[in-house]
Scaffold this motif. Structure first.
Motif, mmCIF file in Angstrom:
data_model
loop_
_atom_site.group_PDB
_atom_site.id
_atom_site.type_symbol
_atom_site.label_atom_id
_atom_site.label_comp_id
_atom_site.label_asym_id
_atom_site.label_seq_id
_atom_site.Cartn_x
_atom_site.Cartn_y
_atom_site.Cartn_z
ATOM 1 N N ARG A 163 0.827 -1.197 0.000
ATOM 2 C CA ARG A 163 0.000 0.000 0.000
ATOM 3 C C ARG A 163 0.870 1.260 0.000
ATOM 4 N N SER B 181 1.025 5.040 1.969
ATOM 5 C CA SER B 181 0.536 5.632 3.212
ATOM 6 C C SER B 181 -0.521 6.696 2.911
ATOM 7 N N ASN B 182 -1.336 6.988 3.906
ATOM 8 C CA ASN B 182 -2.347 8.031 3.748
ATOM 9 C C ASN B 182 -1.708 9.374 3.414
ATOM 10 N N GLU B 183 -0.564 9.625 4.020
ATOM 11 C CA GLU B 183 0.143 10.882 3.766
ATOM 12 C C GLU B 183 0.561 10.992 2.303
ATOM 13 N N TRP C 166 -0.990 9.622 -0.280
ATOM 14 C CA TRP C 166 -2.185 9.914 -1.062
ATOM 15 C C TRP C 166 -2.606 11.380 -0.925
ATOM 16 N N ASN C 167 -2.445 11.942 0.277
ATOM 17 C CA ASN C 167 -2.803 13.342 0.487
ATOM 18 C C ASN C 167 -1.877 14.274 -0.294
ATOM 19 N N GLU D 117 5.218 -0.847 2.164
ATOM 20 C CA GLU D 117 4.481 0.409 2.094
ATOM 21 C C GLU D 117 5.347 1.499 1.491
ATOM 22 N N ARG E 125 6.108 5.144 1.711
ATOM 23 C CA ARG E 125 5.896 6.149 2.754
ATOM 24 C C ARG E 125 7.148 7.000 2.901
ATOM 25 N N SER F 247 -6.944 6.118 -3.540
ATOM 26 C CA SER F 247 -6.990 6.598 -2.171
ATOM 27 C C SER F 247 -8.134 5.959 -1.384
ATOM 28 N N SER F 248 -9.197 5.571 -2.076
ATOM 29 C CA SER F 248 -10.329 4.922 -1.400
ATOM 30 C C SER F 248 -10.152 3.412 -1.310
ATOM 31 N N PRO G 212 -6.661 1.607 -1.118
ATOM 32 C CA PRO G 212 -5.213 1.734 -1.234
ATOM 33 C C PRO G 212 -4.418 0.461 -0.993
#
Length: 230
Positions: free
Chosen positions: A4, A6-8, A10-11, A126, A128, A223-224, A226
């Protein structure tokens, strides 16, 4: 195991389109001269129309590298480096049938492709930002330590399997003669990436099936959605 971003990530990079393949049963004896030549020809035609630096796929990665604080002509994404070498030499090094195939597909699509030997990855993988405690093994056998905030492919043991995102893979998880199971990742940022990455993944899956009689598990992430479970 899963892969995956990381959320960061994708942001920070909402235009990202990643694709992934998981395949078992790879062997080093496959003969892939014809499909590789086919993808080389596509790259030839694209390079005849424009230099690699003018391709939208490469321009998008150059903007991304600039955003990461890197000089895009000093640190190039893998597909740009391969295209540049191919333009100069009209060939690429022969390393392993799978790597050679992925390199050929990469220059045909102008999209960076990473190939990881799963036997060398601990836990999950990941993309990241580095914390500063990760280690990275070069192809020369030297250990490096990515700077904090550098974008890396990190496993659960804090080993970096790629530095500067799509710039350079690690020697630790590189495909070798005894590699059997691999994770293949393609990532793009350009305007038509949402169309091109799925097509690349489908193309690779077809070539893998033809060369090794294997069924690849594939996925295109967002992002939805990941996470790619192996």
């Amino acid at each position: 195991m899963y892969f995956r971003h990381s959320n960061e990530m994708w942001n920070e990079f909402p235009d990202l389109v990643p694709g992934a393949l998981f395949v078992e049963g790879i062997a080093a004896g496959a003969i892939l001269a014809d499909p590789i030549a086919k993808f080389y020809q596509i790259a030839e035609e694209r390079l005849a129309a424009s230099s690699e630096g003018e391709m939208p796929e490469i321009q998008a990665w150059r903007r991304t590298f600039s955003k990461m604080g890197l000089k895009p002509t000093q640190y190039r994404c893998a597909s740009e480096a391969l295209l540049r070498r191919y333009r100069q030499e009209r060939s690429l090094p022969q390393l392993h049938p799978l790597v050679d195939l992925c390199n050929a597909v990469s220059i045909a699509f102008a999209i960076p492709i990473a190939v990881f030997d799963l036997a060398k990855i601990s836990g999950d993988l990941e993309v990241r930002h580095a914390t500063g405690k990760e280690s990275y093994l070069t192809f020369a056998g030297e250990t490096e330590y990515p700077e904090p905030r550098e974008v890396i492919f990190a496993d659960s043991a804090d080993r970096a399997h790629a530095r500067r995102w799509t710039n350079r893979q690690s020697g630790l998880s590189a495909v070798r003669q005894d590699t059997r199971s691999v994770l293949i990742v393609a990532e793009a940022m350009h305007e038509t990436a949402g169309h091109d990455v799925p097509r690349l993944i489908s193309t690779l899956a077809t070539e893998l099936a033809g060369a090794w009689s294997v069924d690849a598990k594939t996925g295109v992430l967002s992002s939805s959605s990941p996470r790619f479970d192996l």
